[in-house]
Design an enzyme around this catalytic site. Structure first.
Site, PDB file in Angstrom:
ATOM      1  N   GLU A 182       7.221 -90.700  40.495  1.00 30.26           N
ATOM      2  CA  GLU A 182       8.231 -89.630  40.172  1.00 30.26           C
ATOM      3  C   GLU A 182       8.039 -88.826  39.161  1.00 30.26           C
ATOM      4  OE1 GLU A 182      11.544 -90.783  38.641  1.00 30.26           O
ATOM      5  OE2 GLU A 182      12.807 -91.572  40.381  1.00 30.26           O
ATOM      6  N   GLU A 296      12.870 -96.364  45.501  1.00 31.70           N
ATOM      7  CA  GLU A 296      14.132 -95.724  44.943  1.00 31.70           C
ATOM      8  C   GLU A 296      15.666 -95.280  45.100  1.00 31.70           C
ATOM      9  OE1 GLU A 296      13.339 -95.295  40.357  1.00 31.70           O
ATOM     10  OE2 GLU A 296      12.181 -95.361  40.095  1.00 31.70           O
TER      11      GLU A 296
END
Length: 497
Positions: A182, A296
């Protein structure tokens, strides 16, 4: 989703189906309907707590339970390069020193349980970081770029060489190497974020491929479905290796963050809307055949007991499986276990953790939902319904998932679904997940909701969480009827004999 305030009521003659004179929906199951391959993309990989937690017995016990229920193939976690794993240090002259002893124990433990690592290359070792940029997670990962890219390249090369020497290239070539986590939000302190992440990606991908071209590398591993098209353009222009793209989304992400709009996208739709967006970016790019991996996803990125611990996850998951079919090669549910400490040490079994299994090894409804959906076949048949999924197994049996999706905190009515089966159908049986079947919360409440269950209490809770045996259904006039309470999930197996 279908509103309970405006039902589609279909009258079914009592003489044909005496046990279900009224139904909310009748679904025709046609064994000759158009069909397509239905690989179990939703259970090929799971996320988990950070790397060092894999050494715990509780982690490995939960891993074995989920492996048995789903036969998943890969696990992904953060922080294999964190200082607590001890991979990187420098001597008094600044020369790099490597230590792979914990790495070996971590990966040995996975492989012994027939699960491969999906290697997220993160976070920055303290002695290699350009500055002390520390993330707020309990274990304080450093999210700064390296101060010396030559030393970073050497670390990645040494890491990859060690893995190949220990496990062999035939094994390691089946793994995935994902660059960071991320970087578009607070897990990357480079500035500007995208340009500095691309620098990190370029160095990492080239270092891996210089060790062995068979190693699979990808990214950008972004939150909110970001940067996928940009990374493809960047790597194509500069001829940087890219074997897959990866990104993340949660059902409570906002439309502004994911799409740059101000829509109100329902929780039931967000994940697969994002998956469609990324699929379209890939197929219209210069690399239209790149594998897409959602490393995810979940119904929420908050710790919310009425979502991740609740029956809601069964219908939400089944609906997501239905809607996301064909949009990705793998989707990794975050996470398989509540052996997980990003917000601190777990204080009680049911706190809204992301895992399928609560602290103490207690399976949640989400665990049972995955176990049920694992029974689906590998061929999907077309059917006209928003909450029925029809599949066929190689042995010819039809396996049908049905659900009654109701938003968290809302009251919902039961629904009855009548399945009109093929003429050849002779027997049917149903497996249920609802408040009376496979949901441990009633037993936990009757026990007084102990914060620290004893060994005997844990034993009882684990037994209470188990799915009951399937029930036989009466087949009359080629039909069976299934009634589902709010947020109930069922799977029906239909055979010709």
């Amino acid at each position: 989703m279908r509103s309970h305030l405006k039902k589609v009521i279909i009258f079914v003659f009592a003489c044909l189906i005496p046990y279900a004179a009224w139904s909310d929906e009748e679904v025709i199951v046609d064994a000759s309907a158009p069909h397509h391959s239905f690989p179990h993309y939703w259970e090929q990989m799971f996320g988990s707590g950070r790397a060092i937690l894999t050494l715990r017995d509780s982690y490995r016990r939960d891993l074995r339970s989920v492996k048995k229920a789903t036969d998943f193939q890969f696990v992904r976690f953060h922080a294999i390069l964190h200082d607590e794993v001890g991979v990187y240090g420098e001597d008094k002259h600044g020369a790099p020193q490597y230590n792979f002893s914990y790495v070996d124990q971590i990966y040995d433990g996975l492989l012994e349980n027939r699960v491969r690592p999906f290697v997220e290359l993160s976070f920055m070792p303290r002695e290699l970081a350009s500055r002390k940029a520390v993330h707020s997670f309990k274990y304080h990962p450093i999210v700064a770029p390296p101060r010396d890219y030559a030393k970073w390249d050497a670390l990645i090369s040494a890491f990859a060489l060690h893995l190949i020497e220990r496990y062999g290239i035939e094994e390691v070539a089946q793994w995935y190497f994902e660059v960071w986590n991320e970087p578009n939000i607070d897990f990357w302190a480079g500035s500007p974020k995208q340009a500095t992440y691309f620098t990190l990606y370029d160095h990492t991908a080239r270092a891996l491929k210089n060790v062995n071209v068979r190693l699979r590398v990808g990214g950008p591993s972004t939150a909110q479905a970001a940067w996928v098209g940009a990374l493809i353009r960047h790597t194509t222009t500069l001829k940087v290796p890219l074997d897959f793209v990866s990104t993340h989304v949660y059902a409570n992400d906002t439309s502004k963050d994911v799409f740059g709009t101000h829509e109100a996208i329902p929780r039931a739709e967000m994940v697969c809307r994002a998956a469609t967006k990324v699929r379209d970016e890939v197929i219209t790019s210069g690399r239209p055949n790149l594998p897409i991996i959602w490393s995810e996803y979940n119904a929420t990125y908050f710790n919310d007991p009425k979502i991740t611990d609740a029956l809601f996850m069964g219908p939400w998951l089944a609906n997501t499986v239905r809607r996301c079919d064909g949009l990705a090669q793998m989707m990794s549910y975050w996470t398989f276990s509540d052996v997980f400490e990003e917000q601190g040490v777990v204080r009680r079994p049911f706190y809204g953790g992301f895992g399928l299994i609560a602290a103490g090894g207690i399976p949640k409804p989400a665990f049972n939902a995955f176990e049920m959906l694992h029974q689906l076949g590998d061929e999907r048949l077309d059917v006209d319904s928003d909450h029925v999924l029809v599949t066929r197994r190689p042995d010819g049996a039809l396996v049908i998932a049905l659900w009654n999706y109701v938003l968290p905190g809302k009251n919902g009515l039961p629904i009855t679904i009548v399945l009109k089966l093929p003429h050849e159908a002779r027997s049917a049986r149903v497996l249920r997940l609802d408040a009376d079947h496979g949901d441990v919360h009633g037993a936990y409440a009757r026990m007084g909701s102990p914060q620290y269950p004893t060994a005997a209490q844990l034993d009882a809770l684990i037994k209470a969480s188990a799915l009951p045996a399937p029930e036989d259904l009466s087949v009359a006039s080629e039909r069976v009827s299934v009634t589902l309470p709010a947020n109930g999930l069922a799977t029906v197996e239909v055979r010709e004999n």
